[in-house]
Design an enzyme around this catalytic site. Structure first.
Site, mmCIF file in Angstrom:
data_model
loop_
_atom_site.group_PDB
_atom_site.id
_atom_site.type_symbol
_atom_site.label_atom_id
_atom_site.label_comp_id
_atom_site.label_asym_id
_atom_site.label_seq_id
_atom_site.Cartn_x
_atom_site.Cartn_y
_atom_site.Cartn_z
ATOM 1 C CB CYS A 1 18.857 -47.580 5.684
ATOM 2 S SG CYS A 1 19.676 -46.115 5.088
ATOM 3 N N GLY B 1 27.363 -56.637 -1.216
ATOM 4 C CA GLY B 1 26.961 -55.312 -1.766
ATOM 5 C C GLY B 1 28.079 -54.579 -2.350
ATOM 6 C CG MET C 1 23.908 -51.305 -1.220
ATOM 7 S SD MET C 1 25.886 -51.391 -1.775
ATOM 8 C CE MET C 1 25.554 -52.751 -3.339
ATOM 9 C CD GLU C 2 18.567 -43.858 -1.430
ATOM 10 O OE1 GLU C 2 17.774 -43.058 -2.074
ATOM 11 O OE2 GLU C 2 19.621 -43.478 -0.983
ATOM 12 N N GLY D 1 28.503 -57.816 4.766
ATOM 13 C CA GLY D 1 29.716 -56.943 5.357
ATOM 14 C C GLY D 1 31.160 -57.443 5.049
#
Length: 327
Positions: free
Chosen positions: A98, A223, A8-9, A200
């Site tokens: 993304c 995430g 996760m940027e 997700g």
């Protein structure tokens, strides 16, 4: 079953990868995307975003780290992948998921899902430039505006040489709005002959069970759920084995925060370190009432000394404190 920590940027950097993988349950993790735009990347770009490469491409807990590339030029991505491989990346991952507008405007991430031929070209070029013993993998969403091209995209990636897919079960336009359409992961699994990871809306063990019932996926990528509940991977791994696993308490979590803060002080300037601890703490408020109290206490605080006292770490301790803290 494999459990992966998502890339996760702007959130899951080397610091957060370090503290989360100390908890256990994570089989591998991925860098934030390394953007390839107008030229092939040099070693310094990878070393900055993936300092774990200097430690055998592992976090301090020994969790393997993969390097993820993002871009749209097959040649430049291939050449960059070759550099990452030379630096010791054990796997090259490609980002086609993304949803950020700035990324999509520069032809990166989920916007490429409208061009399955380009997906194939990118993976093929990266595969050609990467030594045969290093796998090439990909992460995708279900599509840009609609999931109806998801199977074509998955086939294009696999036909190009991807040996594994992670499928975030939403489109770009869905963003992060629930629900995740796990039923499409089952369709992707039926369409390709490589392992497919479900990703997700897995926030709890119960969510994992429902996801498995809907799509049948053996492997998962976590995430925001893992960032918000750092022992989620450990809980799911235990549940898979039929074992009990007591949830991590706030007292057990606090050393993670202290470790994170010590490393943030060592790596970042006093201007940026407070924002990093607030970002993670805000996500922890989803799972811990104590995090709500602490976040309210420091949300407007900018002085590193005062923030350190609030979480129990003296700023001058730096990285030595981080390495001394055991989870």
């Amino acid at each position: 079953m494999q459990i992966a920590l998502a890339p996760m940027e702007g959130l899951v950097d080397d610091i957060l990868r370090d503290v989360l993988t100390r908890v256990g349950g994570v089989d591998w993790c991925v860098t934030e995307f390394v953007r390839v735009s107008d030229r092939a990347l040099q070693a310094s770009a990878f070393q900055r975003l993936a300092p774990e490469l200097a430690r055998g491409s592992q976090t301090r807990a020994g969790t393997p780290l993969r390097v993820q590339l993002l871009g749209s030029d097959p040649v430049l991505l291939g050449e960059s992948a070759a550099v990452a491989a030379q630096l010791g990346a054990p796997v090259i991952d490609l980002n086609f998921g993304c949803p950020a507008k700035t990324v999509n405007r520069s032809r990166g991430g989920a916007v490429l899902l409208d061009e399955p031929e380009l997906l194939h070209s990118i993976v093929s070029a990266v595969r050609r430039h990467t030594p045969a013993h290093i796998p090439v993998t990909a992460k995708m969403r279900l599509g840009y505006a609609s999931p109806h091209g998801a199977l074509d995209c998955a086939r294009a990636l696999v036909d190009g040489g991807a040996e594994q897919l992670v499928v975030h079960a939403r489109t770009k336009l869905d963003g992060y709005k629930p629900p995740a359409h796990w039923e499409w992961i089952a369709k992707v699994q039926d369409a390709v002959a490589v392992p497919v990871y479900a990703n997700g809306e897995i926030w709890s063990v119960d969510d994992w069970r429902r996801c498995r019932e809907v799509c049948g996926a053996r492997d998962i990528m976590l995430g925001r759920g893992l960032v918000s509940r750092p022992d989620l991977a450990r809980q799911i791994a235990a549940a898979k084995k039929g074992q009990a696993c007591e949830p991590m308490t706030w007292a057990e979590l606090l050393p993670l925060l202290q470790c994170f803060w010590a490393q943030a002080l060592n790596k970042l300037s006093p201007r940026y370190a407070p924002g990093r601890i607030k970002q993670w703490l805000a996500m922890l408020t989803r799972s811990y009432p104590e995090a709500v109290v602490l976040f309210d206490a420091l949300r407007r605080e900018t002085d590193c000394d005062r923030i350190g006292r609030l979480i129990g770490v003296e700023p001058t301790n730096g990285l030595e404190t981080a390495e001394a803290i055991s989870i």
